[in-house]
Design an enzyme around this catalytic site. Structure first.
Site, PDB file in Angstrom:
ATOM      1  N   ALA A  68       3.111   1.788   2.927  1.00  0.00           N
ATOM      2  CA  ALA A  68       4.340   0.993   2.799  1.00  0.00           C
ATOM      3  C   ALA A  68       5.354   1.732   1.932  1.00  0.00           C
ATOM      4  CB  ALA A  68       4.035  -0.378   2.207  1.00  0.00           C
ATOM      5  N   ARG A  76      12.172  -4.587   6.480  1.00  0.00           N
ATOM      6  CA  ARG A  76      13.056  -4.249   5.361  1.00  0.00           C
ATOM      7  C   ARG A  76      14.454  -4.113   5.937  1.00  0.00           C
ATOM      8  NH1 ARG A  76      12.747   0.135   2.005  1.00  0.00           N
ATOM      9  NH2 ARG A  76      13.050  -1.011   0.098  1.00  0.00           N
ATOM     10  N   HIS A  86       5.578   6.702  -2.440  1.00  0.00           N
ATOM     11  CA  HIS A  86       6.872   7.304  -2.796  1.00  0.00           C
ATOM     12  C   HIS A  86       6.657   8.775  -3.138  1.00  0.00           C
ATOM     13  CE1 HIS A  86       7.754   3.048  -4.563  1.00  0.00           C
ATOM     14  NE2 HIS A  86       8.011   3.073  -3.259  1.00  0.00           N
ATOM     15  N   CYS A 129       0.816  -1.214   0.000  1.00  0.00           N
ATOM     16  CA  CYS A 129       0.000   0.000   0.000  1.00  0.00           C
ATOM     17  C   CYS A 129       0.855   1.273   0.000  1.00  0.00           C
ATOM     18  CB  CYS A 129      -0.919  -0.012   1.214  1.00  0.00           C
ATOM     19  SG  CYS A 129      -0.043   0.256   2.767  1.00  0.00           S
TER      20      CYS A 129
HETATM   21  S1  SF4 Z   1      -0.810  -1.562   6.088  1.00  0.00           S
HETATM   22 FE1  SF4 Z   1      -2.049  -0.052   7.196  1.00  0.00          FE
HETATM   23  S2  SF4 Z   1      -2.115   1.718   5.841  1.00  0.00           S
HETATM   24 FE2  SF4 Z   1      -1.494  -0.033   4.575  1.00  0.00          FE
HETATM   25  S3  SF4 Z   1      -3.408  -0.871   3.695  1.00  0.00           S
HETATM   26 FE3  SF4 Z   1      -2.976  -1.988   5.611  1.00  0.00          FE
HETATM   27  S4  SF4 Z   1      -4.155  -0.860   7.159  1.00  0.00           S
HETATM   28 FE4  SF4 Z   1      -3.966   0.516   5.399  1.00  0.00          FE
END
Ligand code: SF4
Length: 545
Positions: free
Chosen positions: A67, A98, A198, A64
């Site tokens: 991330a 990471r 990014h 996502c």
């Molecule tokens: S990791 Fe967190 S911010 Fe990313 S899609 Fe999942 S709930 Fe949403």
């Protein structure tokens, strides 16, 4: 035991048809646009659809926006407190997963990389809002660590409930006076992948940090290394080589980065871009606002490393530096060549597939070429069309409805700090001599005709590709690793390096040759079938016969 004979009989159109055959018609139509048979016609390859919404339920490899923003760009920094505003999952799953390495000691003698900091939102924060809790968490982080900066990251619920993280950050920054507090609206549902994160990170770091350093960098050949995240120590190896050459990397985005390094990026005389996807926005903005040109480099592969060093030396154009770079290459290469010669007879002719993020599926082909290994198929999770086809397609790219909410910031030349590093004539002369500025030719031209280039590969297609094309090696991430190995194919993680590395630079190339040789030639792959499955033979006889 005789190893099962490999029958590699495939034709790219046939593979593509078979990959699509099981899909419902609408899904097949969409995926067909993201699977391209490469024509290898130097930038005239057919277009590929990329950076589009993931098909629901398809088991994508993507992550996502949070991330991409917190995990990729800001996570590797050592002395900035990275505080995640959200329920605990987002922070927990990104906790040291990471392998961005950092120095224990840096310019502010603080390193928070081992922490996972979160506001740990609960039901009541969703109902009544989380701003108060966020402010309290920022205060607590400030009291405990006294950092130079605190960065706040929004996760999915934050945008939905309307917490104004930017207002909280501004208020706390004013209150502290000696700590820069800034926020990122990188909710996971924005855009279609890590890529949007990014872009958000680039915009905010550029707005809130770059240009804020008070220490003047006085080195002679100063560069920024953009899009290098020091996975497994890659950045350390690149810095070792640069230092040996007399080139000073004053600011890496963002492997082993510190607040002051980000803040000093405006003082470099050249930006060198490794991962084009994640950081090209900062490269462009540094040029527009401060007059720093950028070139594409690649320190993955020994030959690519030598080429990149020569490009940097050519840019500065001074004999002293050019000679030193040549001397370093001459000194480093014998060990690389010796390791290459050792593995080559065992790796030459083997085949690989690479499906990694937004740059490595291209960069790592350099190392495989050096080992005589051929890439049959490659693609990105979240590359855009320019990462596949080259930057010349940028003017034709359309922003679709899914990415329209990602802010594009307007940057103007800085009235005080803008200083073109080279005159138009000097740039023209360098271009005439073969140095390309602000250019990236993308993945496609680097691959052979008839290879398959696949965007946003999913689990089904990964397994089907392996079944149909039988590569000797598959490269992707942790989610694919074990399912591919169960098919009897060696799998190398090119995100985490399977705890190995560094693979960048000269010493990195030596590490990579040896590890790939060991992996693809391990005897374990010949034991995938039980002996009676490989060679069924009837040896029993009945007494009455
Ligand atoms: S990791 Fe967190 S911010 Fe990313 S899609 Fe999942 S709930 Fe949403």
């Amino acid at each position: 035991m005789a190893k099962a004979q490999k029958l590699v009989q495939w034709e790219p159109n046939d593979v593509k048809d078979k990959l699509l055959a099981k899909y419902p018609p609408k899904v097949a139509r969409k995926r067909a646009k993201q699977i391209m048979i490469n024509e290898a016609l130097e930038n005239t390859t057919p277009t590929i659809e990329a950076n589009v919404r993931t098909i629901p339920g398809i088991i994508t490899m993507r992550g996502c926006t949070y991330a991409g923003c917190k995990g990729v760009i800001m996570g590797p920094t050592s002395d900035i407190v990275n505080l995640v505003h959200g329920p605990i999952g987002c922070s927990f799953y990104a906790w040291l997963t990471r392998r961005n390495q950092t120095d224990a000691i840096n310019d502010s003698n603080a390193n928070f990389i081992t922490y996972a900091m979160s506001t740990d939102m609960q039901d009541s924060d969703i109902i009544f809002g989380g701003e108060k809790k966020l402010a309290a968490a920022i205060q607590e982080a400030y009291d405990l660590f006294h950092p130079k900066a605190i960065a706040i990251f929004a996760t999915c619920p934050v945008g939905l409930i309307g917490d104004d993280i930017h207002a909280v950050a501004k208020r706390m920054k004013e209150q502290f006076g000696d700590c820069n507090v800034f926020a990122f609206s990188c909710e996971g549902y924005k855009g279609v992948s890590q890529s949007a994160g990014h872009h958000i990170a680039n915009n905010q770091v550029f707005t809130h940090v770059v240009g804020k350093s008070e220490t003047e960098k006085t080195d002679k050949y100063k560069i920024n290394l953009l899009g290098e995240y020091n996975i497994g120590g890659d950045g350390f190896e690149i810095d070792r080589i640069l230092e040996k050459c007399g080139i000073k990397n004053i600011s890496t985005f963002s492997g082993n980065a510190t607040y002051d390094k980000f803040a000093s990026a405006n003082q470099a005389d050249l930006s060198c871009v490794m991962c084009h996807r994640s950081i090209n926005y900062v490269a462009d903005m540094l040029e527009t606002k401060y007059g720093i040109p950028w070139i594409k480099v690649n320190f993955i592969g020994a030959e690519a490393t030598a080429k990149s060093l020569r490009k940097i030396a050519q840019y500065f154009g001074e004999k002293e530096l050019i000679d030193r770079v040549e001397a370093v290459i001459a000194e480093e290469m014998p060990a690389v060549k010796a390791a290459q010669a050792e593995v080559y007879p065992r790796t030459n002719g083997k085949t690989a597939m690479l499906f990694v993020g937004g740059s490595r599926a291209h960069h790592y082909q350099e190392l495989f070429n050096e080992m005589g290994m051929k890439t049959l198929s490659a693609g990105y999770e979240f590359g855009h069309r320019d990462d596949y086809e080259g930057r010349h397609v940028i003017p034709t790219l359309k922003v679709d409805a899914d990415s329209r909410n990602i802010e594009e910031i307007e940057v103007e030349p800085d009235p005080v700090l803008y200083k073109p590093r080279k005159s138009a004539e000097e740039i023209a002369a360098l271009v005439k001599d073969g140095l390309e500025f602000k250019d990236y030719e993308g993945l496609n031209p680097a691959m052979e005709k008839g290879t398959l280039i696949i965007d946003d590969l999913n689990q089904y297609e990964a397994e089907k590709l392996v079944e149909l094309m039988k590569p000797d090696l598959f490269c992707a991430g942790i989610k694919e690793k074990f399912s591919i190995q169960k098919l009897g194919v060696p799998m190398k993680q090119l995100h985490s390096y399977d705890s190995g590395g560094p693979y960048a630079g000269f010493q990195g190339a030596v590490n990579f040759y040896r590890e790939i040789d060991r992996l693809v030639n391990s005897k374990v792959w010949s034991y995938m079938k039980a002996p009676w499955q490989e060679n069924p033979e009837l040896s029993a006889t009945y007494v009455w016969e």
